[in-house]
Design a protein around this motif. Structure first.
Motif, PDB file in Angstrom:
ATOM      1  N   VAL A 118       0.838  -1.209   0.000  1.00  0.00           N
ATOM      2  CA  VAL A 118       0.000   0.000   0.000  1.00  0.00           C
ATOM      3  C   VAL A 118       0.870   1.256   0.000  1.00  0.00           C
ATOM      4  CG1 VAL A 118      -1.630   1.327   1.387  1.00  0.00           C
ATOM      5  CG2 VAL A 118      -2.002  -1.106   1.032  1.00  0.00           C
ATOM      6  N   LEU A 119       1.998   1.206   0.699  1.00  0.00           N
ATOM      7  CA  LEU A 119       2.904   2.348   0.709  1.00  0.00           C
ATOM      8  C   LEU A 119       3.680   2.478  -0.596  1.00  0.00           C
ATOM      9  CD1 LEU A 119       4.362   2.094   4.333  1.00  0.00           C
ATOM     10  CD2 LEU A 119       2.747   3.801   3.474  1.00  0.00           C
ATOM     11  N   LEU A 120       3.979   1.362  -1.226  1.00  0.00           N
ATOM     12  CA  LEU A 120       4.800   1.393  -2.439  1.00  0.00           C
ATOM     13  C   LEU A 120       4.033   1.831  -3.669  1.00  0.00           C
ATOM     14  CD1 LEU A 120       7.105  -1.771  -2.210  1.00  0.00           C
ATOM     15  CD2 LEU A 120       7.815   0.617  -2.297  1.00  0.00           C
ATOM     16  N   LEU A 121       2.780   1.401  -3.785  1.00  0.00           N
ATOM     17  CA  LEU A 121       2.035   1.648  -5.019  1.00  0.00           C
ATOM     18  C   LEU A 121       1.911   3.125  -5.385  1.00  0.00           C
ATOM     19  CD1 LEU A 121      -0.844  -1.002  -5.014  1.00  0.00           C
ATOM     20  CD2 LEU A 121       1.140  -0.867  -6.523  1.00  0.00           C
ATOM     21  N   PRO A 122       1.601   4.028  -4.443  1.00  0.00           N
ATOM     22  CA  PRO A 122       1.461   5.441  -4.845  1.00  0.00           C
ATOM     23  C   PRO A 122       2.749   6.067  -5.364  1.00  0.00           C
ATOM     24  CG  PRO A 122       0.426   5.061  -2.711  1.00  0.00           C
ATOM     25  CD  PRO A 122       1.241   3.843  -3.025  1.00  0.00           C
ATOM     26  N   PRO A 127       8.725   9.515 -11.195  1.00  0.00           N
ATOM     27  CA  PRO A 127      10.154   9.596 -11.531  1.00  0.00           C
ATOM     28  C   PRO A 127      10.969  10.008 -10.306  1.00  0.00           C
ATOM     29  CG  PRO A 127       8.805  10.806 -13.124  1.00  0.00           C
ATOM     30  CD  PRO A 127       7.914  10.470 -11.968  1.00  0.00           C
ATOM     31  N   PRO A 128      12.273   9.755 -10.318  1.00  0.00           N
ATOM     32  CA  PRO A 128      13.113  10.160  -9.186  1.00  0.00           C
ATOM     33  C   PRO A 128      13.083  11.676  -8.980  1.00  0.00           C
ATOM     34  CG  PRO A 128      14.273   8.599 -10.601  1.00  0.00           C
ATOM     35  CD  PRO A 128      13.025   8.984 -11.324  1.00  0.00           C
ATOM     36  N   ASP A 129      13.171  12.079  -7.730  1.00  0.00           N
ATOM     37  CA  ASP A 129      13.205  13.500  -7.346  1.00  0.00           C
ATOM     38  C   ASP A 129      11.975  14.261  -7.839  1.00  0.00           C
ATOM     39  OD1 ASP A 129      15.713  13.064  -6.182  1.00  0.00           O
ATOM     40  OD2 ASP A 129      16.737  13.463  -8.087  1.00  0.00           O
ATOM     41  N   THR A 130      10.825  13.587  -7.786  1.00  0.00           N
ATOM     42  CA  THR A 130       9.572  14.205  -8.227  1.00  0.00           C
ATOM     43  C   THR A 130       8.524  14.052  -7.135  1.00  0.00           C
ATOM     44  OG1 THR A 130      10.064  13.672 -10.531  1.00  0.00           O
ATOM     45  CG2 THR A 130       7.787  14.248  -9.995  1.00  0.00           C
ATOM     46  N   ASP A 140      11.806  14.586  -1.331  1.00  0.00           N
ATOM     47  CA  ASP A 140      12.516  13.791  -0.323  1.00  0.00           C
ATOM     48  C   ASP A 140      11.551  12.945   0.491  1.00  0.00           C
ATOM     49  OD1 ASP A 140      14.913  14.879  -1.149  1.00  0.00           O
ATOM     50  OD2 ASP A 140      14.886  16.494   0.366  1.00  0.00           O
ATOM     51  N   ALA A 141      10.373  13.507   0.781  1.00  0.00           N
ATOM     52  CA  ALA A 141       9.374  12.740   1.536  1.00  0.00           C
ATOM     53  C   ALA A 141       8.861  11.553   0.725  1.00  0.00           C
ATOM     54  CB  ALA A 141       8.221  13.648   1.948  1.00  0.00           C
ATOM     55  N   VAL A 142       8.705  11.733  -0.586  1.00  0.00           N
ATOM     56  CA  VAL A 142       8.261  10.630  -1.442  1.00  0.00           C
ATOM     57  C   VAL A 142       9.293   9.506  -1.439  1.00  0.00           C
ATOM     58  CG1 VAL A 142       7.771   9.990  -3.833  1.00  0.00           C
ATOM     59  CG2 VAL A 142       6.813  12.089  -2.891  1.00  0.00           C
ATOM     60  N   GLN A 143      10.572   9.869  -1.508  1.00  0.00           N
ATOM     61  CA  GLN A 143      11.622   8.853  -1.451  1.00  0.00           C
ATOM     62  C   GLN A 143      11.615   8.129  -0.108  1.00  0.00           C
ATOM     63  OE1 GLN A 143      15.368  10.634  -2.416  1.00  0.00           O
ATOM     64  NE2 GLN A 143      14.900  10.846  -4.595  1.00  0.00           N
ATOM     65  N   THR A 144      11.339   8.862   0.947  1.00  0.00           N
ATOM     66  CA  THR A 144      11.266   8.240   2.267  1.00  0.00           C
ATOM     67  C   THR A 144      10.106   7.257   2.355  1.00  0.00           C
ATOM     68  OG1 THR A 144      12.231  10.214   3.281  1.00  0.00           O
ATOM     69  CG2 THR A 144      11.074   8.697   4.734  1.00  0.00           C
ATOM     70  N   ALA A 187      15.637  -3.611   0.831  1.00  0.00           N
ATOM     71  CA  ALA A 187      16.546  -2.533   0.431  1.00  0.00           C
ATOM     72  C   ALA A 187      15.923  -1.632  -0.619  1.00  0.00           C
ATOM     73  CB  ALA A 187      17.855  -3.120  -0.079  1.00  0.00           C
ATOM     74  N   GLY A 188      15.002  -2.175  -1.419  1.00  0.00           N
ATOM     75  CA  GLY A 188      14.300  -1.369  -2.413  1.00  0.00           C
ATOM     76  C   GLY A 188      15.233  -0.758  -3.436  1.00  0.00           C
ATOM     77  N   ALA A 189      14.977   0.506  -3.761  1.00  0.00           N
ATOM     78  CA  ALA A 189      15.772   1.202  -4.779  1.00  0.00           C
ATOM     79  C   ALA A 189      17.172   1.536  -4.277  1.00  0.00           C
ATOM     80  CB  ALA A 189      15.055   2.483  -5.209  1.00  0.00           C
ATOM     81  N   TYR A 190      17.421   1.400  -2.974  1.00  0.00           N
ATOM     82  CA  TYR A 190      18.734   1.701  -2.432  1.00  0.00           C
ATOM     83  C   TYR A 190      19.707   0.535  -2.575  1.00  0.00           C
ATOM     84  CZ  TYR A 190      16.693   5.890  -0.388  1.00  0.00           C
ATOM     85  OH  TYR A 190      16.069   7.114  -0.213  1.00  0.00           O
ATOM     86  N   ALA A 191      19.210  -0.617  -2.999  1.00  0.00           N
ATOM     87  CA  ALA A 191      20.077  -1.774  -3.195  1.00  0.00           C
ATOM     88  C   ALA A 191      20.939  -1.568  -4.437  1.00  0.00           C
ATOM     89  CB  ALA A 191      19.246  -3.046  -3.347  1.00  0.00           C
ATOM     90  N   VAL A 192      22.199  -1.886  -4.324  1.00  0.00           N
ATOM     91  CA  VAL A 192      23.125  -1.747  -5.447  1.00  0.00           C
ATOM     92  C   VAL A 192      23.354  -3.123  -6.056  1.00  0.00           C
ATOM     93  CG1 VAL A 192      24.250   0.273  -4.479  1.00  0.00           C
ATOM     94  CG2 VAL A 192      25.104  -1.985  -3.876  1.00  0.00           C
ATOM     95  N   GLN A 193      23.659  -3.112  -7.336  1.00  0.00           N
ATOM     96  CA  GLN A 193      23.937  -4.365  -8.022  1.00  0.00           C
ATOM     97  C   GLN A 193      25.181  -5.020  -7.425  1.00  0.00           C
ATOM     98  OE1 GLN A 193      22.258  -6.088  -9.984  1.00  0.00           O
ATOM     99  NE2 GLN A 193      20.792  -4.749 -11.010  1.00  0.00           N
ATOM    100  N   PRO A 194      25.195  -6.365  -7.346  1.00  0.00           N
ATOM    101  CA  PRO A 194      24.190  -7.296  -7.867  1.00  0.00           C
ATOM    102  C   PRO A 194      23.173  -7.758  -6.833  1.00  0.00           C
ATOM    103  CG  PRO A 194      26.151  -8.515  -7.320  1.00  0.00           C
ATOM    104  CD  PRO A 194      26.417  -7.089  -6.908  1.00  0.00           C
TER     105      PRO A 194
END
Length: 221
Positions: A118-122, A127-130, A140-144, A187-194
């Motif tokens: 529910v938190l992820l879908l909205p 796009p990033p920084d939007t 910043d709040a959206v990224q949080t 980790a979500g979008a903060y996870a780095v490859q691989p």
């Protein structure tokens, strides 16, 4: 000849193993292994849905892993599809464990995972920084919010993995793999490859194991 609720159409007693039924014992305390037909049919239907729907977990892992490689039709579409399949898998896994001793952590994992989705879908399509128009949230709040949603979703998978590990119904190694994959999900979008790709492979291995062994929990018709 009348057919009792404890008998099948052939007149034979209906016996169901309590290990996979999880039904309440009779009030008299007698443990004769009999279960009303109407309850057995309902339980059978739930378990049949659960064992078939468990194949949604490897599908979600494939789509999520595909999105981490930058494949087409695009990461957003792939991740939304993976999220839908993962929701189906969460419900199926909870239904499979509902009659076991780990029903409480399984239900807790489902509820926590739903809260994370529910938190992820909205924020998934932004796009990033939007920041979304018409709201008081900053970029910043959206990224949080997105990070908290991924963290809560990973916590849900962690609880489900722990329930699988402690259930004694399926291979406990699948629960370990699921808990390791939950780290990548959290980790979500903060996870780095691989890490995202490795997490998808771990979830794929756990999903294949659960879907394969889950089909053996119900006696053949």
């Amino acid at each position: 000849m009348s057919i009792s609720q404890h008998h099948t159409a052939s007149g034979r007693p209906l016996r169901v193993a309590p290990a996979w039924v999880g039904a309440a014992r009779p009030a008299t305390g007698a443990d004769d292994g009999l279960l009303p037909v109407r309850e057995a049919v309902w339980i059978w239907s739930v378990r049949r849905y659960a064992r078939v729907s468990l194949w949604a977990l490897p599908m979600a892992a494939v789509l999520y892993g595909w999105s981490t490689l930058g494949a087409q039709p695009g990461p957003l579409a792939l991740r939304l599809s993976a999220g839908w399949f993962s929701l189906v898998a969460m419900i199926a896994l909870t239904g499979l464990l509902a009659g076991s001793r780990v029903r409480r952590p399984a239900i807790a994992g489902l509820l926590v995972g739903l809260a994370g989705v529910v938190l992820l879908l909205p924020t998934a399509a932004l796009p990033p920084d939007t920041a979304p128009a018409g709201t008081a949230l900053s970029a910043d709040a959206v990224q949080t919010v997105a990070f908290v949603g991924a963290l809560v979703t990973g916590a849900g998978w962690l609880l489900l993995g722990w329930a699988v590990f402690r259930s004694r119904l399926v291979n406990p190694a699948d629960g370990i793999l699921l808990m390791l994959a939950a780290v990548s999900v959290g980790a979500g979008a903060y996870a780095v490859q691989p890490l995202p790709t490795v997490g998808a492979l771990l979830m794929l291995a756990a999903g294949m194991g659960l879907a394969w062994t889950g089909n053996r929990l119900i006696p053949p018709a």
